[in-house]
Scaffold this motif. Structure first.
Motif, PDB file in Angstrom:
ATOM      1  N   ARG A 294     -13.304 -40.747  -9.577  1.00  0.00           N
ATOM      2  CA  ARG A 294     -13.610 -42.001 -10.266  1.00  0.00           C
ATOM      3  C   ARG A 294     -14.936 -42.599  -9.819  1.00  0.00           C
ATOM      4  O   ARG A 294     -15.643 -43.211 -10.617  1.00  0.00           O
ATOM      5  CB  ARG A 294     -12.463 -42.993 -10.045  1.00  0.00           C
TER       6      ARG A 294
ATOM      7  N   SER B 152     -17.664 -46.574 -18.319  1.00  0.00           N
ATOM      8  CA  SER B 152     -17.361 -46.183 -16.937  1.00  0.00           C
ATOM      9  C   SER B 152     -15.991 -46.681 -16.516  1.00  0.00           C
ATOM     10  O   SER B 152     -15.258 -45.990 -15.801  1.00  0.00           O
ATOM     11  CB  SER B 152     -18.430 -46.724 -15.985  1.00  0.00           C
ATOM     12  N   ARG B 153     -15.614 -47.859 -16.968  1.00  0.00           N
ATOM     13  CA  ARG B 153     -14.311 -48.412 -16.605  1.00  0.00           C
ATOM     14  C   ARG B 153     -13.182 -47.725 -17.379  1.00  0.00           C
ATOM     15  O   ARG B 153     -12.135 -47.404 -16.816  1.00  0.00           O
ATOM     16  CB  ARG B 153     -14.299 -49.914 -16.854  1.00  0.00           C
ATOM     17  N   LEU B 154     -13.405 -47.501 -18.656  1.00  0.00           N
ATOM     18  CA  LEU B 154     -12.372 -46.850 -19.460  1.00  0.00           C
ATOM     19  C   LEU B 154     -12.172 -45.402 -19.047  1.00  0.00           C
ATOM     20  O   LEU B 154     -11.038 -44.903 -19.010  1.00  0.00           O
ATOM     21  CB  LEU B 154     -12.743 -46.930 -20.942  1.00  0.00           C
TER      22      LEU B 154
ATOM     23  N   ALA C  91     -12.632 -44.060 -16.088  1.00  0.00           N
ATOM     24  CA  ALA C  91     -11.917 -43.970 -14.820  1.00  0.00           C
ATOM     25  C   ALA C  91     -10.420 -44.191 -15.011  1.00  0.00           C
ATOM     26  O   ALA C  91      -9.605 -43.652 -14.261  1.00  0.00           O
ATOM     27  CB  ALA C  91     -12.481 -45.005 -13.843  1.00  0.00           C
ATOM     28  N   ARG C  92     -10.055 -44.952 -16.029  1.00  0.00           N
ATOM     29  CA  ARG C  92      -8.642 -45.270 -16.236  1.00  0.00           C
ATOM     30  C   ARG C  92      -7.939 -44.279 -17.158  1.00  0.00           C
ATOM     31  O   ARG C  92      -6.824 -43.830 -16.875  1.00  0.00           O
ATOM     32  CB  ARG C  92      -8.517 -46.677 -16.806  1.00  0.00           C
ATOM     33  N   PHE C  93      -8.584 -43.941 -18.269  1.00  0.00           N
ATOM     34  CA  PHE C  93      -7.924 -43.117 -19.279  1.00  0.00           C
ATOM     35  C   PHE C  93      -8.423 -41.677 -19.330  1.00  0.00           C
ATOM     36  O   PHE C  93      -7.807 -40.833 -19.992  1.00  0.00           O
ATOM     37  CB  PHE C  93      -8.094 -43.746 -20.673  1.00  0.00           C
TER      38      PHE C  93
ATOM     39  N   CYS D 252     -19.744 -39.910 -20.241  1.00  0.00           N
ATOM     40  CA  CYS D 252     -18.568 -39.032 -20.290  1.00  0.00           C
ATOM     41  C   CYS D 252     -18.983 -37.568 -20.324  1.00  0.00           C
ATOM     42  O   CYS D 252     -18.342 -36.710 -19.711  1.00  0.00           O
ATOM     43  CB  CYS D 252     -17.705 -39.373 -21.502  1.00  0.00           C
TER      44      CYS D 252
ATOM     45  N   LEU E 280      -6.464 -35.808 -15.857  1.00  0.00           N
ATOM     46  CA  LEU E 280      -7.162 -36.996 -15.387  1.00  0.00           C
ATOM     47  C   LEU E 280      -8.029 -36.650 -14.191  1.00  0.00           C
ATOM     48  O   LEU E 280      -7.812 -35.663 -13.494  1.00  0.00           O
ATOM     49  CB  LEU E 280      -6.157 -38.092 -15.019  1.00  0.00           C
TER      50      LEU E 280
END
Length: 454
Positions: free
Chosen positions: A180, A320-322, A324-326, A376, A451
């Protein structure tokens, strides 16, 4: 300066608790690094070397590596507003001037193919310093070029010299980080690589207002010289000697084989190249479209670039936030679809006579989706090839610029009779979007990718 390539390590079995504390130890099974204190068993585990770097040092790396990444796009695009002046000064045709741009992009692509594998072989610093020196010399030659032929030759070498910045920057980030945190760091570099091509023509226009076209190349030479100095004193060697030369997978051909044997990498490479080519289809035709077809003045044209830059910045930061989460594969799945929808909307709205707003609104959506896509692409490509990070990074950059150099002139070919319109511009963008979407769902196949690790 932190030399992460020489952090002392020891196996846990080698540590005597009765002796003075050892700085760190590496778990040979996982590659994790454990910082050892008075109680090694409870010390925190660092999965990647960059986990030990302070927040302040990471900020320094982001700024410096971002500036190195921007050297390439600025070298390619900063002189675009000077094309009419160059045409008059050398008394030649617009097509001949365009060849200097094509030569620059091809040199940039070739340089990355050389620098990337070389940085995996001998380390990051030597190729970076050598290539940046070449950029400074070639920029100076371009500023003094007495003929278009010599200018074109200098531009090829400028592209080759600028190639090291982005490749080595991404490789250094991959050497230091993973999972991440790699997403976050690469998103910062993607922000620069996405925004720089958009704002470079705007800065070039401002420079032309205060200096002749040769001054632009002087500015690029100074920029390169500053990057050379900062790299010499602030950029660490992040590739340990144990990972350079000798052993399996270390020759150039073996490194290329390792990345090209990865289905996901190939698919991501195509998605990135098509996204970048769609962007350059817009950049290469925007001055004609908005200043000739729609009658924008220089200030309005610059404002358009500024607005689209906001979209790219917003896309990168949210991505970057999405991611790392999805997972970056799912963010890219949505963003590539949105790029295709937005470029299609430009054609539909233009045919319906929607006017300037029928171009500007979907174009802003396209640019924002581009901002989501590029980080991405980098994460998916580099996270899978830490041992060949330089090679993987070079292939991303070389493919992006090489394919864009070949595709972007298609807009002018389509519009050779009727002139550039929103439809002729967006036709190429739609074609790139279709190819990118097909590569995503048939080659990358997001459902097959897990992931990110921590």
């Amino acid at each position: 300066m932190l030399d992460t390539a020489s952090i002392p390590t020891a196996r846990p079995a080698d540590v005597d608790p009765a002796t003075a504390p050892v700085r760190s130890a590496r778990d040979t099974a996982t590659g994790a690094i454990r910082t050892l204190g008075s109680n090694p068993a409870t010390a925190p585990i660092m999965l990647h070397p960059g986990d030990a770097i302070s927040h302040a040092r990471r900020v320094v790396y982001i700024v410096l590596l971002g500036a190195l990444t921007a050297l390439g796009p600025f070298t390619v695009d900063l002189y675009l507003p000077a094309f009419p002046v160059l045409e008059a000064d050398f008394q030649t045709t617009a097509a001949a001037i365009q060849l200097t741009l094509t030569g620059t992009m091809l040199g940039f692509a070739l340089g990355q193919l050389i620098v990337g594998p070389l940085s995996d072989k001998v380390g990051r610093r030597i190729p970076l310093l050598a290539a940046t020196t070449l950029h400074v010399v070639a920029s100076t030659a371009a500023a003094l070029a007495p003929s278009l032929v010599l200018l074109g030759g200098a531009r090829v070498f400028m592209g080759m010299g600028a190639a090291a910045g982005g490749v080595v920057a991404m490789a250094i980030v991959r050497d230091l980080f993973g999972g991440r945190r790699l997403v976050v760091m690469l998103s910062r570099l993607a922000l620069v690589s996405g925004v720089a091509p958009v704002i470079a023509p705007l800065i070039g226009s401002a420079l032309l207002a205060v200096m002749p076209w040769r001054g632009i190349f002087v500015v690029l030479a100074i920029y390169g010289a500053l990057m050379l100095i900062f790299s010499l004193f602030l950029v660490p060697e992040t590739l340990p000697k144990a990972r350079r030369g000798g052993g399996p997978g270390t020759s150039v051909m073996q490194r290329y084989k390792s990345v090209f044997s990865d289905r996901v990498f190939i698919g991501v490479l195509i998605v990135g190249a098509m996204s970048f080519s769609g962007l350059f289809s817009y950049l290469s035709s925007s001055s004609f479209l908005f200043q000739v077809t729609f009658g924008f003045d220089a200030q309005q044209y610059g404002l358009l670039f500024a607005v689209n830059s906001v979209g790219v910045v917003a896309g990168v930061q949210v991505a970057s936030r999405l991611a790392a989460r999805f997972g970056p594969q799912w963010v890219m799945a949505y963003s590539t679809s949105l790029m295709l929808i937005a470029s299609t909307a430009i054609i539909v709205l233009d045919q319906l006579g929607a006017g300037i707003w029928g171009v500007m609104v979907p174009l802003f959506v396209f640019m924002t989706a581009f901002g989501f896509t590029m980080p991405c692409v980098q994460v998916l490509a580099l996270d899978r090839h830490g041992k060949a990070a330089g090679t993987a990074a070079s292939l991303i950059g070389a493919t992006n610029f090489g394919i864009a150099a070949l595709i972007s002139p298609i807009v002018g070919w389509i519009a050779r009779d009727a002139g550039i319109t929103p439809t002729t511009m967006a036709m190429v963008m739609v074609g790139c979007g279709i190819i990118g979407a097909l590569a995503l769902w048939t080659i990358v196949r997001p459902r097959t990718i897990g992931l990110l690790t921590p």
